[in-house]
Write a protein that holds these residues in place. Structure first.
Motif, PDB file in Angstrom:
ATOM      1  N   VAL A  82       1.077 -13.493  -4.986  1.00 28.37           N
ATOM      2  CA  VAL A  82       0.342 -12.237  -5.099  1.00 28.37           C
ATOM      3  C   VAL A  82      -0.544 -12.230  -6.348  1.00 28.37           C
ATOM      4  O   VAL A  82      -1.649 -11.704  -6.329  1.00 28.37           O
ATOM      5  N   LYS A  83      -0.082 -12.846  -7.441  1.00 33.58           N
ATOM      6  CA  LYS A  83      -0.872 -12.828  -8.682  1.00 33.58           C
ATOM      7  C   LYS A  83      -2.191 -13.585  -8.549  1.00 33.58           C
ATOM      8  O   LYS A  83      -3.089 -13.398  -9.355  1.00 33.58           O
ATOM      9  N   GLU A  84      -2.355 -14.418  -7.525  1.00 38.46           N
ATOM     10  CA  GLU A  84      -3.590 -15.175  -7.323  1.00 38.46           C
ATOM     11  C   GLU A  84      -4.617 -14.423  -6.465  1.00 38.46           C
ATOM     12  O   GLU A  84      -5.746 -14.872  -6.332  1.00 38.46           O
ATOM     13  N   LEU A  85      -4.232 -13.284  -5.893  1.00 37.86           N
ATOM     14  CA  LEU A  85      -5.146 -12.517  -5.043  1.00 37.86           C
ATOM     15  C   LEU A  85      -6.207 -11.808  -5.882  1.00 37.86           C
ATOM     16  O   LEU A  85      -5.955 -11.419  -7.013  1.00 37.86           O
ATOM     17  N   LYS A  86      -7.397 -11.647  -5.296  1.00 45.98           N
ATOM     18  CA  LYS A  86      -8.494 -10.960  -5.974  1.00 45.98           C
ATOM     19  C   LYS A  86      -9.157  -9.982  -5.007  1.00 45.98           C
ATOM     20  O   LYS A  86      -9.101 -10.163  -3.789  1.00 45.98           O
ATOM     21  N   GLU A  87      -9.803  -8.945  -5.569  1.00 45.15           N
ATOM     22  CA  GLU A  87     -10.515  -7.978  -4.748  1.00 45.15           C
ATOM     23  C   GLU A  87     -11.654  -8.674  -4.001  1.00 45.15           C
ATOM     24  O   GLU A  87     -12.325  -9.536  -4.549  1.00 45.15           O
ATOM     25  N   GLY A  88     -11.861  -8.278  -2.752  1.00 48.13           N
ATOM     26  CA  GLY A  88     -12.904  -8.872  -1.934  1.00 48.13           C
ATOM     27  C   GLY A  88     -12.448 -10.084  -1.148  1.00 48.13           C
ATOM     28  O   GLY A  88     -13.136 -10.531  -0.244  1.00 48.13           O
ATOM     29  N   LYS A  89     -11.291 -10.642  -1.475  1.00 46.40           N
ATOM     30  CA  LYS A  89     -10.739 -11.784  -0.742  1.00 46.40           C
ATOM     31  C   LYS A  89      -9.884 -11.258   0.406  1.00 46.40           C
ATOM     32  O   LYS A  89      -9.779 -10.070   0.635  1.00 46.40           O
ATOM     33  N   TYR A  90      -9.219 -12.154   1.110  1.00 45.37           N
ATOM     34  CA  TYR A  90      -8.473 -11.789   2.302  1.00 45.37           C
ATOM     35  C   TYR A  90      -6.971 -11.991   2.109  1.00 45.37           C
ATOM     36  O   TYR A  90      -6.538 -12.825   1.330  1.00 45.37           O
TER      37      TYR A  90
END
Length: 128
Positions: A7-15
């Protein structure tokens, strides 16, 4: 097709995949770790194919699945009612897709259009 990330690798605009649906991340909020626990994250997302709002709350170390989203181009072979027959320009395979009401005037026979594919689902991606 999908891959697994924390989860810590997720970014806004990604999927991200939430409830077996490919979603676009709209916001991520992370809390600080407490005395006896790990940091938590809240992910707000909107479904790529259905437009529904979904959320996920979990530890930042939790592993989640990320869909492999591909943008491709296709040529419109024929239009029958609200169904268009398309031919992919990469592998020349043909398939049918329902044309939404707002795209009816933009989809014409013989023209190339772009589409999105993820988790065996297809959606037109016509940008104005």
């Amino acid at each position: 097709m999908k891959q697994q990330v924390e989860v810590k690798e997720l970014k806004e605009g990604k999927y991200v995949i939430i409830d077996d649906e490919a979603c676009v991340i709209k916001s991520i909020t992370k809390s600080k770790p407490g005395k006896h626990g790990a940091a938590k994250a809240r992910v707000e997302a909107i479904g790529l194919f259905d437009g529904q709002k979904r959320s996920f709350i979990g530890s930042v170390a939790t592993k989640v699945y990320v869909p492999i989203v591909e943008r491709k181009t296709a040529q419109v072979i024929s239009i029958t009612g609200d169904i268009a027959q398309l031919m992919d320009m990469g592998d020349f395979s043909t398939f049918e897709i329902v044309v939404p009401e707002e795209y009816k005037d933009k989809v014409k026979e013989g023209e190339e259009i772009s589409y999105i594919t993820a988790l065996s689902k297809v959606k037109l991606d016509i940008r104005t």
